[in-house]
Write a protein that holds these residues in place. Structure first.
Motif, PDB file in Angstrom:
ATOM      1  N   CYS A 116       0.889  82.042 -15.552  1.00  0.00           N
ATOM      2  CA  CYS A 116       1.434  83.574 -15.454  1.00  0.00           C
ATOM      3  C   CYS A 116       0.846  84.471 -16.109  1.00  0.00           C
ATOM      4  O   CYS A 116      -0.252  84.161 -16.887  1.00  0.00           O
ATOM      5  N   VAL A 163       5.315  81.277  -8.217  1.00  0.00           N
ATOM      6  CA  VAL A 163       4.739  80.439  -8.848  1.00  0.00           C
ATOM      7  C   VAL A 163       5.832  79.095  -8.808  1.00  0.00           C
ATOM      8  O   VAL A 163       5.039  77.868  -8.997  1.00  0.00           O
ATOM      9  N   GLU A 198      -3.603  76.145  -8.236  1.00  0.00           N
ATOM     10  CA  GLU A 198      -2.868  75.316  -7.233  1.00  0.00           C
ATOM     11  C   GLU A 198      -3.962  73.765  -6.984  1.00  0.00           C
ATOM     12  O   GLU A 198      -3.538  72.906  -6.714  1.00  0.00           O
ATOM     13  N   GLU A 217       5.300  77.517  -5.470  1.00  0.00           N
ATOM     14  CA  GLU A 217       3.770  76.823  -5.595  1.00  0.00           C
ATOM     15  C   GLU A 217       3.755  75.443  -6.413  1.00  0.00           C
ATOM     16  O   GLU A 217       3.392  74.512  -5.871  1.00  0.00           O
TER      17      GLU A 217
END
Length: 374
Positions: A204, A287, A266, A290
């Motif tokens: 983040c 996120v 990722e 993901e």
């Protein structure tokens, strides 16, 4: 059909929009579809000089605020750049930032503009301590929503909770369509691995709204309970130094790794075990989807779009915001029971594959786009 996807940030920037929109192009590459991306380069600053007027309110009531002045200048810059670079007509424009949508409707008044509102700038500023709730900036930024509703041909957003939030600021909230973000499954490749010490990861921007101070206090509690772990923090932002100092103060600096900004997290996220982010607010929380597609166990706060992605105890764990003890309890559950951890991760992966796939988003968007075909 000639489509324009109007972004604010360049496509290579991190975040939910950029995680999805650039990957739409290949799905729309057929004789029936022609798609372009457009955004404002970072180097464009203070170029626009054209006066700005809104249809539903007078922005000059708020012009003494530097934040409002900056917003209006950015609007002028986006308008200047759009008029400079876009000369061909489009059949449909899909905007992904309020400024982008308002500018596109001004430059192409006869072209249908679909507007997706992905997040709340004013809530982020409030949580990050930059503006006051109910203050000039808050009033200005929430007035933008009704302006968008007035000028766009259709409004979309990314979660039902965020649609509820918007309902206070628009006239017809029931007309807002909800389409959660989607992700290209091919980008996420779960990797079988065994970490002797559980590896937590969070990704983040390092700002107060993400609740990383709560995460560090929870990690200190875990250490006091004798639990071993490593916390990996990927991202950068204005409070990084403050967070590093807090980690030292709490005696968990050796267990915490600050990576800074990374373009494609990722690619190595699958090597970790548990994704944790105790956000204070999230419109969707891209996120988490993901991380689920990377087969990580999810731990998040019971706020906004996070609570729509995670069913507590089924495909992840939810905790109240601002509660480091509850967060430590959840983290401890998945530390001490690897089988439970994997069960949650597998359920999270299944849900993300079925509900947050790019194929699903493409299917839903095509249905909407075709309604505007001439």
């Amino acid at each position: 059909m000639r489509l324009l996807q109007a972004l604010f940030f360049p496509p290579e920037q991190p975040g939910g929009v950029s995680s999805m929109i650039p990957h739409l192009q290949e799905r729309f590459s057929s004789p029936h579809w022609e798609m372009e991306l457009f955004s404002l380069p970072k180097r464009i600053r203070n170029k626009g000089q054209e006066e700005i007027q809104f249809h539903t309110f007078d922005w000059k009531r708020y012009e003494q605020s530097p934040i409002v002045q900056k917003y209006i200048q950015t609007y002028k810059d986006y308008l200047w750049w759009t008029k400079l670079r876009l000369t061909k007509p489009f059949d449909l424009i899909h905007a992904h930032h309020p400024i982008a949508g308002l500018v596109m409707k001004q430059v192409f008044p006869d072209t249908p503009v679909i507007q997706t509102i992905h997040s709340s700038y004013e809530r982020e500023l409030i949580l990050n301590g930059r503006i006051e709730e109910g203050g000039l900036e808050h009033q200005f930024l929430t007035s933008i929503y009704r302006e968008i509703e007035h000028r766009a041909d259709r409004l979309l957003t990314v979660s039902y909770s965020f649609r509820d939030y918007l309902s206070s600021y628009v006239d017809k909230p029931d007309h807002i369509t909800v389409i959660p973000n989607g992700y290209d499954e091919k980008r996420f490749k779960p990797i079988p691995h065994e970490n002797e010490v559980p590896q937590f990861i969070t990704v983040c921007r390092l700002v107060p709204a993400k609740g990383l101070d709560i995460l560090l206090y929870a990690c200190a509690e875990l250490k006091n309970r004798g639990q071993s772990y490593v916390l990996h923090i990927i991202g950068d932002g204005p409070i990084r130094m403050e967070l590093e100092q807090l980690a030292k103060k709490l005696g968990i600096y050796n267990e915490t790794i600050f990576y800074g900004y990374t373009l494609h997290p990722e690619e190595f996220m699958p090597f970790f075990d548990i994704f944790v982010l105790p956000s204070r607010a999230e419109a969707f929380g891209s996120v988490f989807a993901e991380a689920a597609l990377c087969l990580l166990t999810l731990i998040g706060t019971n706020v906004g779009g996070i609570a729509e992605q995670i069913e507590d105890g089924v495909n992840g764990l939810l905790v109240p915001p601002e509660d480091p003890i509850a967060l430590a309890d959840a983290m401890e559950k998945v530390i001490i029971d690897p089988a439970y951890r994997y069960e949650l991760a597998r359920s999270g992966w299944d849900k993300a594959k079925s509900e947050y796939s790019l194929s699903r988003v493409v299917h839903e968007l095509k249905k909407i786009y075709l309604q505007y075909q001439k």
